[in-house]
Structure formats: structure tokens, C-alpha cells
Enzyme design. Structure first.
Site, PDB file in Angstrom:
ATOM      1  N   CYS A 143      -2.065   8.489   3.401  1.00 13.56           N
ATOM      2  CA  CYS A 143      -1.969   7.826   2.095  1.00 13.56           C
ATOM      3  C   CYS A 143      -3.241   8.042   1.291  1.00 13.56           C
ATOM      4  CB  CYS A 143      -1.685   6.348   2.291  1.00 13.56           C
ATOM      5  SG  CYS A 143      -2.721   5.564   3.516  1.00 13.56           S
ATOM      6  N   GLU A 147       0.891  -1.152   0.000  1.00 15.77           N
ATOM      7  CA  GLU A 147       0.000   0.000   0.000  1.00 15.77           C
ATOM      8  C   GLU A 147       0.928   1.201   0.000  1.00 15.77           C
ATOM      9  OE1 GLU A 147      -1.737   2.966   1.516  1.00 15.77           O
ATOM     10  OE2 GLU A 147      -2.094   1.745   3.311  1.00 15.77           O
TER      11      GLU A 147
HETATM   12  P1  NDP Z   1       9.439   4.472   3.460  1.00 16.43           P
HETATM   13  O1  NDP Z   1       9.041   3.694   2.295  1.00 16.43           O
HETATM   14  O2  NDP Z   1      10.794   5.054   3.482  1.00 16.43           O
HETATM   15  O3  NDP Z   1       9.301   3.614   4.776  1.00 16.43           O
HETATM   16  C1  NDP Z   1       8.194   2.821   5.041  1.00 16.43           C
HETATM   17  C2  NDP Z   1       8.574   1.702   5.979  1.00 16.43           C
HETATM   18  O4  NDP Z   1       9.531   0.852   5.331  1.00 16.43           O
HETATM   19  C3  NDP Z   1       9.274   2.194   7.236  1.00 16.43           C
HETATM   20  O5  NDP Z   1       8.908   1.367   8.314  1.00 16.43           O
HETATM   21  C4  NDP Z   1      10.732   2.002   6.911  1.00 16.43           C
HETATM   22  O6  NDP Z   1      11.537   1.869   8.044  1.00 16.43           O
HETATM   23  C5  NDP Z   1      10.675   0.705   6.147  1.00 16.43           C
HETATM   24  N1  NDP Z   1      11.838   0.460   5.322  1.00 16.43           N
HETATM   25  C6  NDP Z   1      12.537   1.321   4.580  1.00 16.43           C
HETATM   26  N2  NDP Z   1      13.519   0.681   3.929  1.00 16.43           N
HETATM   27  C7  NDP Z   1      13.444  -0.623   4.296  1.00 16.43           C
HETATM   28  C8  NDP Z   1      14.193  -1.787   3.968  1.00 16.43           C
HETATM   29  N3  NDP Z   1      15.211  -1.743   3.138  1.00 16.43           N
HETATM   30  N4  NDP Z   1      13.832  -2.953   4.533  1.00 16.43           N
HETATM   31  C9  NDP Z   1      12.795  -3.030   5.378  1.00 16.43           C
HETATM   32  N5  NDP Z   1      12.048  -1.945   5.723  1.00 16.43           N
HETATM   33  C10 NDP Z   1      12.360  -0.756   5.173  1.00 16.43           C
HETATM   34  O7  NDP Z   1       8.366   5.548   3.672  1.00 16.43           O
HETATM   35  P2  NDP Z   1       8.305   6.687   4.775  1.00 16.43           P
HETATM   36  O8  NDP Z   1       7.420   6.194   5.853  1.00 16.43           O
HETATM   37  O9  NDP Z   1       9.634   7.178   5.190  1.00 16.43           O
HETATM   38  O10 NDP Z   1       7.661   7.782   3.910  1.00 16.43           O
HETATM   39  C11 NDP Z   1       8.369   8.285   2.789  1.00 16.43           C
HETATM   40  C12 NDP Z   1       7.402   8.673   1.731  1.00 16.43           C
HETATM   41  O11 NDP Z   1       6.571   7.574   1.388  1.00 16.43           O
HETATM   42  C13 NDP Z   1       6.439   9.753   2.136  1.00 16.43           C
HETATM   43  O12 NDP Z   1       6.994  10.991   2.033  1.00 16.43           O
HETATM   44  C14 NDP Z   1       5.320   9.492   1.172  1.00 16.43           C
HETATM   45  O13 NDP Z   1       5.595  10.094  -0.047  1.00 16.43           O
HETATM   46  C15 NDP Z   1       5.316   8.033   1.015  1.00 16.43           C
HETATM   47  N6  NDP Z   1       4.311   7.384   1.860  1.00 16.43           N
HETATM   48  C16 NDP Z   1       3.211   6.944   1.277  1.00 16.43           C
HETATM   49  C17 NDP Z   1       2.253   6.341   2.007  1.00 16.43           C
HETATM   50  C18 NDP Z   1       1.072   5.814   1.347  1.00 16.43           C
HETATM   51  O14 NDP Z   1       0.473   4.907   1.869  1.00 16.43           O
HETATM   52  N7  NDP Z   1       0.667   6.324   0.223  1.00 16.43           N
HETATM   53  C19 NDP Z   1       2.327   6.197   3.457  1.00 16.43           C
HETATM   54  C20 NDP Z   1       3.545   6.720   3.991  1.00 16.43           C
HETATM   55  C21 NDP Z   1       4.504   7.250   3.199  1.00 16.43           C
HETATM   56  P3  NDP Z   1      12.451   3.071   8.553  1.00 16.43           P
HETATM   57  O15 NDP Z   1      11.551   4.137   8.982  1.00 16.43           O
HETATM   58  O16 NDP Z   1      13.222   2.476   9.662  1.00 16.43           O
HETATM   59  O17 NDP Z   1      13.302   3.467   7.387  1.00 16.43           O
END
Ligand code: NDP
Length: 675
Positions: free
Chosen positions: A294, A255
Site C-alpha cells: 500500500c 487504509e
Molecule cells: P479488497 O478490498 O477486495 O479486500 C480487502 C479485505 O476486505 C479482504 O479481507 C476481503 O476479504 C475483505 N472484504 C471484501 N469484501 C468484503 C465485504 N463485503 N465485507 C467484509 N469484508 C470484505 O482488496 P484486495 O485485498 O482484494 O485487493 C484488491 C485491490 O485493493 C488491490 O489490487 C489494490 O489495488 C487494493 N489494495 C490496496 C491496499 C492499500 O492499502 N493501498 C492494500 C491491499 C489492496 P476477501 O479476501 O475474503 O474478499
């Protein structure tokens, strides 16, 4: 505060590399997170070897009960979660969405689990399929919990709801969870896991929580595991490309980014209630959680002739939004989650500005109440207008994950539909019209590109739950850019954690295996009527065959006069001439049901407490006066309810004296337990 992970029922933080987590409001350090140091293979093995068996030995109703107790336990402690959440930049009403929304999801799954699932450890899926002419070979789909782990990776924006909306369906299915919150808001998720762990409501191994990096966890996944991810498209793609995901066919629910639309229809011009509702919803979605949802509206699509009025009305509404310290009562919108996120949002806005102009808000000039504008991650609501959305590309593909929305105009509904679909797959769109024909065109025009559609008009204005609120009863997810996943949706969300298996065999064998009697399997016929048995003594397959009864014309006329059902097919020979279904005057279907009850009921006081419904009723052969019926009643399945009674499902077949099937249905009764 150094945050620890909850692994193998212990809190630990062995990693050396420390990262600081800062307050969105003040920029001060609020927590430290250590990464790594765990054997992730061990974490998964513990879930598989301890958590899975502990959950799978419970029935669906017992697991639902755990969710209910957990929801009550967390409700009593939610003030602590609100308090911590302010540091993530959220206001009190934002916190209702995250904290109360998460707890509410637990309550809904607890209640639906008890009402909609049997009190067993596996599910029957669909009806028995006849696979042979003679009836000795049939099929039945069954669903059983996966023998693996639900790995939940959450986004920063919903540390509570995000964790709980994924946890509830997995636990109800019987699959243990390893949850990994986003680091930047992990102190809230950490507090939530502490509350859950301290309650000791979930069985050992059912929940583990990794704070910080997941290390080599993906290397240890198997075909029995499910990854459910919420976050950015970049991370989703990276994780989905992991070789183990492809090699083991690990289920991956994503998602991710979504350019959701609100569509104002041509009939909903200024002055109509739908216009007001559109303006209200767009402004709300921009400012709730500072637009970090989101499901937030990123594209507001309106007829070109209404565009000046739309911009003016939004300007007026957004001008009333006070930005500042979210703990203050008069503040309507807090900062985004951190300075990095602010940089990211402003960079995305710069890309949007190549195709759109800012018409409301100025990122360089705005006031902040009760906080330092530079130290906190503040951005004012920014409304952009794209004059040529047909040629533009960024406005349909760049997600500025903050209080940002672009308005764009269309001429003619087809163009509006085409614009909405340029999001290339979204979680949700909302439609504002009072014209059902327009609504229908929009629904079927954009439906294939959207996971959810909300039709907002004056009739549901007061009670509608909002464009941006996923409801646990309804699916949450969308195609394409939105990730192609699906969560929630009541029991649909539970099925993601189960394996569907097509069982084929003889009715006798399948009846025993599924504990549900199938026609063709042996029947137990004893001297006593099956209604004389208490719940635990009644055997599946126990059968009663009634005496016969002949239907007379007097019966039909009496029933018609008594009930008032004088439908022509029961009353007039003439009216049924050349009728496609009826050979002449026929008996009422409900008369047959009533006669059937009269034939099979054992009237004396006994363990059957109540008849509470019929399922799957089909009238197969119409009956004419002079024909004779009898009834077979067979105990099909049983589901315990509580210490006093359980539900019995009876397979009922009304036949003629010549053996032709007249009607079939399932009868439901509540039967007392012996003690
Ligand atoms: P990320 O994709 O960076 O992170 C989402 C989750 O994935 C976090 O728990 C993160 O952990 C984890 N993660 C990141 N890299 C890895 C990896 N290599 N292996 C396992 N887990 C990983 O999204 P963010 O939450 O930082 O948000 C960034 C952008 O994503 C926002 O600015 C927005 O544009 C978008 N977003 C979209 C959403 C939606 O549903 N449409 C919801 C939230 C964000 P950690 O925090 O430790 O890096």
C-alpha cells in the site's frame, strides 16, 4: 487443506460453499475456504462477554507482557510462516517484511506499553484543568478501553504484519479482536492464528478469526466496536456505507489505495548521493513484494531536466531484477498474488498507458526463472513515463497494485508539489534533497496531503528504514484517497480503541476516582516522613511540609562558583536593570531545586531506592537574596513495576513563606515493596 475459522476457542468450518485458493507461483490449489455458516452475532457477543472482561481486568503492563510473550513464541516458529508464504509469491526478503515486521511490531508495542503507559487499567489524558476561581471544581480527561470488539479486515498483501500491526494496539488497549484475513492469502494468516491459539498466551475470547466471508457481522456492530480495514477503496466505501456504521457511529479506520510519490528535488541531480538514493528506492519499491504494498512508490516525480538520466538509471537497475520462483536464491521478485490480480494490474496498466508510455519492461516478453510463466502470476517490473502529468488524470488516480511505477517531470518546485498533491491524499511520500530550504518547502507544500514523509539524504542513507516501511512508532495512514485513517504511531494507535471522557468535579472526588492526587484534595499528614513508607503502604495524598530556608547572596555566589553557572542574572545587579523577568540578581533555578531536595529529603536508609527524574518543571517566581522558601511534597500516584519496587510520582511545590508559588514539578522515585 480446508481452512477453519477460530471462533469461541474452537476451530470450525461449517460453511458449504467452497472456494479454492491457488498458489501464486504454480497455480495449484493450496487451500479450500468455506464461507458462512456462523452466527456472527454470537462471535461478537463472545468477544464482548468473555474476551473484553478478560483483557480489561489486566493492567497495561500485563497486556504488554502478553504481547512480548507472543512475539517470542512466534519468533521461534517463523520458518513455518516463511515456507507457507512462498506460495503467495513472496521471496525470503519479502517475508522478512511481513513475518519479522509483524513480530517486530508486537515487540515494539510490548516495550512501549511498559515504558510509556502506567501499570493501571485506564489512562489520564493531559493535565488537570482548573475550572473555577476558588479551585473547588476541576477537570481531568481520562481514557478507558471500549467495551466492544476490534474488527480487523486485512488485505491480501500482508497476512502476518497486517494482522499483528492491528492486533498489538487493540490488545494493549484491552479490546478483543475478531480478525478477518483476505481469502487469497488466508492460509498464511490461518497458520499464524493457529500458532497464537496453541500458545494459549492470550486470554480466552481475546482473538477470533473468520476465514472467508464475514456474513452479517456488520449488522451486529455497536457504538463500542471499531472496524479497522485495509484494502481497496471500493470495499472500504461499501463497508463504510453500511447503515449500522452510520447509525451506531461505529469507529471506522480505513487504509486503502494510495498513489504515493517519491520526489527528487532540483538540487539532487545525477552524480549526487541523493539521486542514487532516489533511483535505488524507486526500484526497490517497485519490486519488493512485486510492488504489492500500500506504501509502494506509484509516482516518481523528478525535475524535467533530470528525466532522461532518471529513466536511464532506473532501466539499468531494473534490468538486474530476476523474476521467477521466489524460493530460488537468485530470484529477486516473485509473481503477484494470483492470476486475478495479474489481470487486474494489467488492466490498470492499460489505463495508465492512455497517458504514459512504457519505458522499461514488456508484459508480453520477459523471462521467468524456475516457474511456468503462464501458470504463475508473473509480471515484469513496468516503468512508465508520463510526458504531460499536469493534464493527465489516470496517473494520479489509478493504482496498479503490482510492480508498476510512472515517472513524471516538473518545472519548478511549486509544480512538483502540485503534482504530488494530485494523489488527493496518500499514505507516504519520500523526498530526496540535501538542501534544508528545499526540504522545508516540500514538507510544508505536500504535508497536508500525506500521512508520512521520509526525507532521504546522504546523512541517513545507511540507516533509513525506507519509503515503504511503516514503523510502529510512527503513524501509518493518510487523508483522502488513502482512507483518512491512522494506525500505529506508538500510543496513538492504542487510543483508537479507547474512549476519552472529560471528568469534572471537586479535586477530592477526582483524586479518589483517578487515583491521582490533585491540588485542593485532602492531604494526609502523619508523624512519619512519607519516604519511610514502603510502596504498598504509602497513601496517595501523603504529604510532607518542610521547614523554611532563606536564600542569601552567599548561597548564590557559592553555587555559581561551585557549578560554574555564572549567568549574568545571578551575578550582576547592573545587568538585570530593565530586564523583563528579573527584578535584580536572582537565585539559580537549580539552586532552588537543590535546596528543595535538601529540605524534603529524609536521609536515612529506607524504602526509597532512587530518584529517577523530574517531569513538568516550571519556575514561576524568581527569588532574590533575602527571600525565604519552603517545600510541599505530596504522593501523587503510584505504578507497580515488579516484585521488588514500584514508581511513585510526587507533586512538589516550592513556595515562599508568604505562600507564593516559586516552582512546581513532579518528582519520580522508585520505592521498595515491603516483602
Ligand atoms: P479488497 O478490498 O477486495 O479486500 C480487502 C479485505 O476486505 C479482504 O479481507 C476481503 O476479504 C475483505 N472484504 C471484501 N469484501 C468484503 C465485504 N463485503 N465485507 C467484509 N469484508 C470484505 O482488496 P484486495 O485485498 O482484494 O485487493 C484488491 C485491490 O485493493 C488491490 O489490487 C489494490 O489495488 C487494493 N489494495 C490496496 C491496499 C492499500 O492499502 N493501498 C492494500 C491491499 C489492496 P476477501 O479476501 O475474503 O474478499
Amino acid at each position: 487443506m480446508r481452512l477453519e475459522s477460530f471462533v469461541r476457542e474452537r476451530w470450525m468450518s461449517p460453511g458449504q460453499e467452497l472456494a479454492e485458493v491457488r498458489s501464486a507461483v504454480t497455480g495449484d490449489v493450496v487451500a479450500e475456504v468455506a464461507s458462512g455458516g456462523f452466527d456472527m452475532g454470537n462471535v461478537l457477543a463472545y468477544a464482548r462477554q468473555v474476551g473484553g472482561p478478560n483483557l480489561r481486568r489486566l493492567t497495561f503492563h500485563q497486556r504488554a507482557e502478553l504481547l512480548k510473550r507472543l512475539a517470542i513464541h512466534l519468533s521461534e516458529r517463523k520458518e513455518q510462516l516463511y515456507k507457507l508464504s512462498y506460495q503467495t509469491g513472496t521471496t525470503r526478503s519479502d517475508n522478512f517484511i511481513d513475518v519479522d515486521g509483524g513480530i517486530g511490531t508486537l515487540f515494539v508495542y510490548a516495550s512501549k506499553g511498559r515504558r510509556e503507559l502506567p501499570n493501571t487499567t485506564f489512562l489520564l489524558d493531559g493535565a488537570v484543568e482548573p475550572l473555577s476561581k476558588g479551585g473547588s471544581f476541576v477537570g481531568q480527561h481520562v481514557m478507558a478501553p471500549l467495551a466492544g470488539v476490534a474488527v480487523h479486515i486485512n488485505a491480501f498483501n500482508f497476512p502476518c504484519w497486517g494482522m499483528l500491526e492491528k492486533l498489538a494496539p487493540a490488545i494493549l488497549a484491552g479490546v478483543p479482536v475478531v480478525t478477518k484475513p483476505a481469502t487469497i492469502t488466508s492460509y498464511v494468516a490461518h497458520a499464524l492464528v493457529r500458532m497464537i491459539a496453541e500458545s494459549r498466551i492470550l486470554p480466552e475470547g481475546a482473538l477470533q478469526c473468520i476465514i472467508g466471508s464475514t456474513g452479517d457481522l456488520f449488522d451486529h456492530l455497536t457504538c463500542q466496536d471499531v472496524v479497522s480495514f485495509t484494502g481497496s477503496a471500493d470495499t472500504a466505501q461499501k463497508l463504510q456505507r453500511h447503515p449500522v456504521i452510520a447509525r451506531e457511529s461505529v469507529r471506522f479506520i480505513a487504509e486503502r489505495d494510495s498513489l504515493n510519490a517519491a520526489i527528487l528535488a532540483p538540487d539532487a541531480g545525477p552524480g549526487t548521493p541523493e539521486f542514487e538514493l532516489f533511483i535505488k528506492e524507486v526500484a526497490k519499491e517497485m519490486t519488493v513484494k512485486a510492488g504489492q504494498k500500500c506504501t509502494a512508490i506509484r509516482r516518481a516525480i523528478a525535475p524535467n531536466n533530470h528525466m532522461p538520466a532518471v529513466i536511464e538509471a532506473l532501466r539499468e537497475r531494473l534490468s538486474k531484477i530476476t523474476v521467477g520462483n521466489p524460493e530460488l536464491d537468485n530470484v529477486r521478485m516473485g509473481p503477484v498474488v494470483g492470476l486475478g490480480q495479474r489481470r487486474d494490474v494489467l488492466a490498470q496498466v492499460a489505463k495508465l498507458r492512455s497517458e504514459a508510455d512504457i519505458v522499461v519492461g514488456d508484459p508480453d516478453n520477459f523471462t521467468v526463472e524456475g516457474a511456468d510463466r503462464e501458470r504463475g502470476a508473473f509480471i515484469p517490473p513496468l516503468l512508465l513515463h508520463c510526458p504531460d502529468p499536469i493534464r493527465a488524470t489516470n496517473v494520479h488516480s489509478v493504482e496498479a497494485f503490482g510492480p508498476v511505477c510512472t515517472v513524471m517531470g516538473y518545472d519548478g518546485l511549486d509544480q512538483g508539489i502540485a503534482l504530488a498533491n494530485r494523489g488527493d491524499g496518500s499514505l507516504v511520500a519520500s523526498v530526496y534533497t540535501y538542501d534544508p530550504a528545499v526540504a522545508s518547502d516540500l514538507v510544508f507544500g505536500v504535508g497536508a496531503f500525506h500521512g508520512r514523509l521520509v526525507l532521504i539524504d546522504r546523512d541517513c542513507a545507511k540507516e533509513q528504514t525506507g519509503h515503504g516501511s511503516p514503523m510502529p512508532h510512527m503513524v501509518h495512514g493518510g487523508p483522502g484517497r488513502a482512507g483518512g485513517g491512522e494506525e500505529l504511531g506508538g500510543m496513538r494507535g492504542v487510543h483508537h480503541y479507547m474512549q476519552r471522557t472529560a471528568l469534572q468535579g471537586s479535586p477530592a472526588m477526582l483524586s479518589r476516582v483517578t487515583q491521582s492526587w490533585i491540588k485542593g484534595a485532602p492531604m494526609v499528614q502523619e508523624g512519619r516522613h512519607p519516604f519511610r513508607y514502603h510502596f504498598e503502604d504509602l497513601a496517595i495524598g501523603q504529604t510532607f511540609i518542610s521547614k523554611e530556608r532563606t536564600i542569601t547572596l552567599e548561597d548564590i555566589e557559592h553555587f555559581a562558583a561551585f557549578t560554574g553557572d555564572t549567568f549574568y542574572a545571578h551575578m550582576s545587579e547592573e545587568a538585570t536593570k530593565d530586564h523583563p523577568f528579573f527584578p535584580g540578581r536572582v537565585a539559580h533555578g537549580y539552586l532552588l531545586l537543590s535546596f528543595a531536595a535538601g529540605l524534603f529529603v529524609d536521609p536515612d536508609l529506607g524504602p526509597v531506592l532512587a530518584n529517577y527524574g523530574l517531569d513538568s518543571l516550571r519556575f514561576i517566581k524568581p527569588l532574590q537574596p533575602g527571600e525565604t522558601i519552603k517545600v510541599r511534597l505530596t504522593a501523587k500516584s503510584k505504578s507497580p513495576r515488579n516484585e521488588q519496587y514500584g514508581e511513585v510520582r510526587w507533586d512538589v511545590e516550592i513556595t515562599t513563606d508568604k505562600g507564593e508559588t516559586v516552582a512546581t514539578y513532579d518528582l519520580l522515585t522508585m520505592n521498595a515493596v515491603r516483602a
